[in-house]
Motif scaffolding. Structure first.
Motif, short mmCIF file in Angstrom:
data_model
loop_
_atom_site.label_atom_id
_atom_site.label_comp_id
_atom_site.label_asym_id
_atom_site.label_seq_id
_atom_site.Cartn_x
_atom_site.Cartn_y
_atom_site.Cartn_z
N TRP A 89 98.75 8.14 2.68
CA TRP A 89 97.53 7.81 2.13
C TRP A 89 97.27 6.17 1.02
O TRP A 89 97.25 5.53 0.85
CB TRP A 89 96.54 8.39 2.26
CG TRP A 89 96.16 8.95 3.13
CD1 TRP A 89 96.02 10.69 3.58
CD2 TRP A 89 95.34 8.29 4.04
NE1 TRP A 89 95.38 10.63 4.77
CE2 TRP A 89 95.12 9.40 4.87
CE3 TRP A 89 94.87 7.45 4.81
CZ2 TRP A 89 94.51 9.46 6.63
CZ3 TRP A 89 94.60 6.86 5.53
CH2 TRP A 89 94.08 7.96 6.97
N TRP A 164 85.35 11.90 11.39
CA TRP A 164 85.38 11.22 9.80
C TRP A 164 86.00 12.86 9.56
O TRP A 164 86.20 13.24 8.32
CB TRP A 164 84.24 11.87 9.72
CG TRP A 164 83.31 11.74 8.34
CD1 TRP A 164 83.27 11.78 7.02
CD2 TRP A 164 82.03 11.90 8.08
NE1 TRP A 164 82.69 11.54 6.54
CE2 TRP A 164 81.83 11.64 7.06
CE3 TRP A 164 80.67 11.95 8.50
CZ2 TRP A 164 80.65 11.73 6.31
CZ3 TRP A 164 79.20 11.85 8.21
CH2 TRP A 164 79.29 11.66 7.01
N SER A 168 88.97 12.98 5.82
CA SER A 168 89.12 13.29 4.73
C SER A 168 89.33 14.38 4.69
O SER A 168 89.02 15.20 3.13
CB SER A 168 86.65 13.59 5.52
OG SER A 168 86.13 12.33 5.39
N SER A 169 90.28 15.88 5.51
CA SER A 169 90.15 16.92 5.31
C SER A 169 91.49 16.54 5.47
O SER A 169 92.36 16.45 6.06
CB SER A 169 89.89 17.77 5.45
OG SER A 169 90.70 19.38 5.96
N GLY A 228 81.00 7.86 8.06
CA GLY A 228 82.30 7.78 7.79
C GLY A 228 83.39 7.37 7.24
O GLY A 228 83.53 7.14 5.99
N HIS A 231 82.24 7.06 3.46
CA HIS A 231 82.91 8.39 2.42
C HIS A 231 83.96 7.88 2.59
O HIS A 231 84.74 7.82 1.17
CB HIS A 231 82.33 9.42 3.20
CG HIS A 231 83.52 10.21 2.28
ND1 HIS A 231 84.47 10.96 3.48
CD2 HIS A 231 82.77 11.50 1.52
CE1 HIS A 231 84.89 12.53 2.45
NE2 HIS A 231 84.10 12.32 1.41
N PHE A 232 84.64 7.59 3.63
CA PHE A 232 86.61 7.26 3.38
C PHE A 232 86.52 6.09 2.56
O PHE A 232 87.91 6.33 2.36
CB PHE A 232 87.04 6.86 4.89
CG PHE A 232 87.89 6.43 5.18
CD1 PHE A 232 89.09 7.51 5.14
CD2 PHE A 232 89.07 5.30 5.04
CE1 PHE A 232 90.10 7.23 5.14
CE2 PHE A 232 90.08 5.48 5.02
CZ PHE A 232 91.18 6.23 4.91
N LYS A 235 86.37 7.37 -1.03
CA LYS A 235 87.45 8.90 -1.16
C LYS A 235 88.89 8.92 -2.10
O LYS A 235 89.05 7.58 -1.50
CB LYS A 235 87.55 9.82 0.12
CG LYS A 235 87.83 11.30 -0.14
CD LYS A 235 88.09 11.69 1.49
CE LYS A 235 88.20 13.34 1.01
NZ LYS A 235 89.87 12.74 1.26
#
Length: 238
Positions: A89, A164, A168-169, A228, A231-232, A235
């Motif tokens: 990432w 999403w 996120s996880s 989504g 938030h991404f 994050k």
């Protein structure tokens, strides 16, 4: 920028089992109904003799929502897991591509793969009907296309939510568990309020006003993309 990210994602999914899932759902549904009609051919043909195609489409349509929810869950999870497993990432987001473009590219990839599944389902259903000898009656090409795509539109809010959660996880247990739970609950959608999005894939096929639920699915799906993506974009990544 999004198209460059999408091109890179197409290359990353090679050998990840995604295309197997794309083919598995529609071919599995087609094979299941082929077995159903093959074993009970005379009975079912007599029952649906006034409209053989309607009988076949109705039998297939009953399993489309759960297939879409399960397929969407697994595809979203596998797409996200490509980056999670390689811990890439930070490298990906360090490139001159905005986070929103990265998110939208992965969403578009997921949606395109599901479009392929819907096309395969329509083609498989058409082929099955012709093999069963239903070609003696007019072929409802529009309904055959609507078979997968109407439910697909109704399922968009859940698909957007699954992507999403998956992005996120790092641990995919929770997103997959949510997807499986929603898939199982969709079996009982007939007992739920029509205003619950979980019921929209089924109602998009069988309701008296299917366009209401198709449109609702498209609109809510677009609305689900917004939080989504935000938030991404904000994050922290590992």
């Amino acid at each position: 920028m999004m198209w460059r990210a999408l091109s890179a994602d197409w290359l990353k999914i090679r050998g990840k089992g995604l295309w197997f899932l794309v083919f598995l759902g529609p071919l599995g549904l087609t094979a299941m109904q082929g077995l159903n009609f093959g074993i009970r051919y005379d009975y079912l043909k007599g029952q649906y003799q006034s409209d053989l195609w309607e009988g076949l489409l109705g039998n297939v349509a009953g399993f489309v929502p759960i297939a879409l929810y399960l397929g969407g869950t697994l595809i979203c999870s596998l797409i996200a897991n490509v980056e999670h497993q390689m811990s890439s990432w930070k490298q990906l987001l360090a490139l001159p591509v905005s986070r929103t473009s990265v998110f939208m590219a992965k969403l578009l990839l997921c949606l395109l793969l599901l479009v392929c599944s819907c096309l395969l389902l329509s083609a498989g259903t058409l082929g099955l009907g012709l093999i069963l000898g239903f070609g003696s009656q007019p072929v409802p090409y529009a309904d055959i296309l609507r078979l997968g795509f109407a439910s697909y539109a109704g399922a968009l809010p859940v698909i957007a939510l699954q992507l999403w959660l998956s992005l996120s996880s790092r641990n995919q247990t929770f997103p997959v568990a949510v997807g499986i739970t929603l898939s199982l609950l969709s079996i009982f959608s007939m007992y739920l309020s029509e205003w619950m999005p979980l019921t929209w894939p089924a109602l998009a096929w069988e309701a008296e006003s299917p366009w209401l639920f198709i449109t609702s699915g498209l609109l809510l799906g677009l609305l689900m993309i917004l939080p989504g993506a935000i938030h991404f974009a904000r994050k922290d990544v590992d």
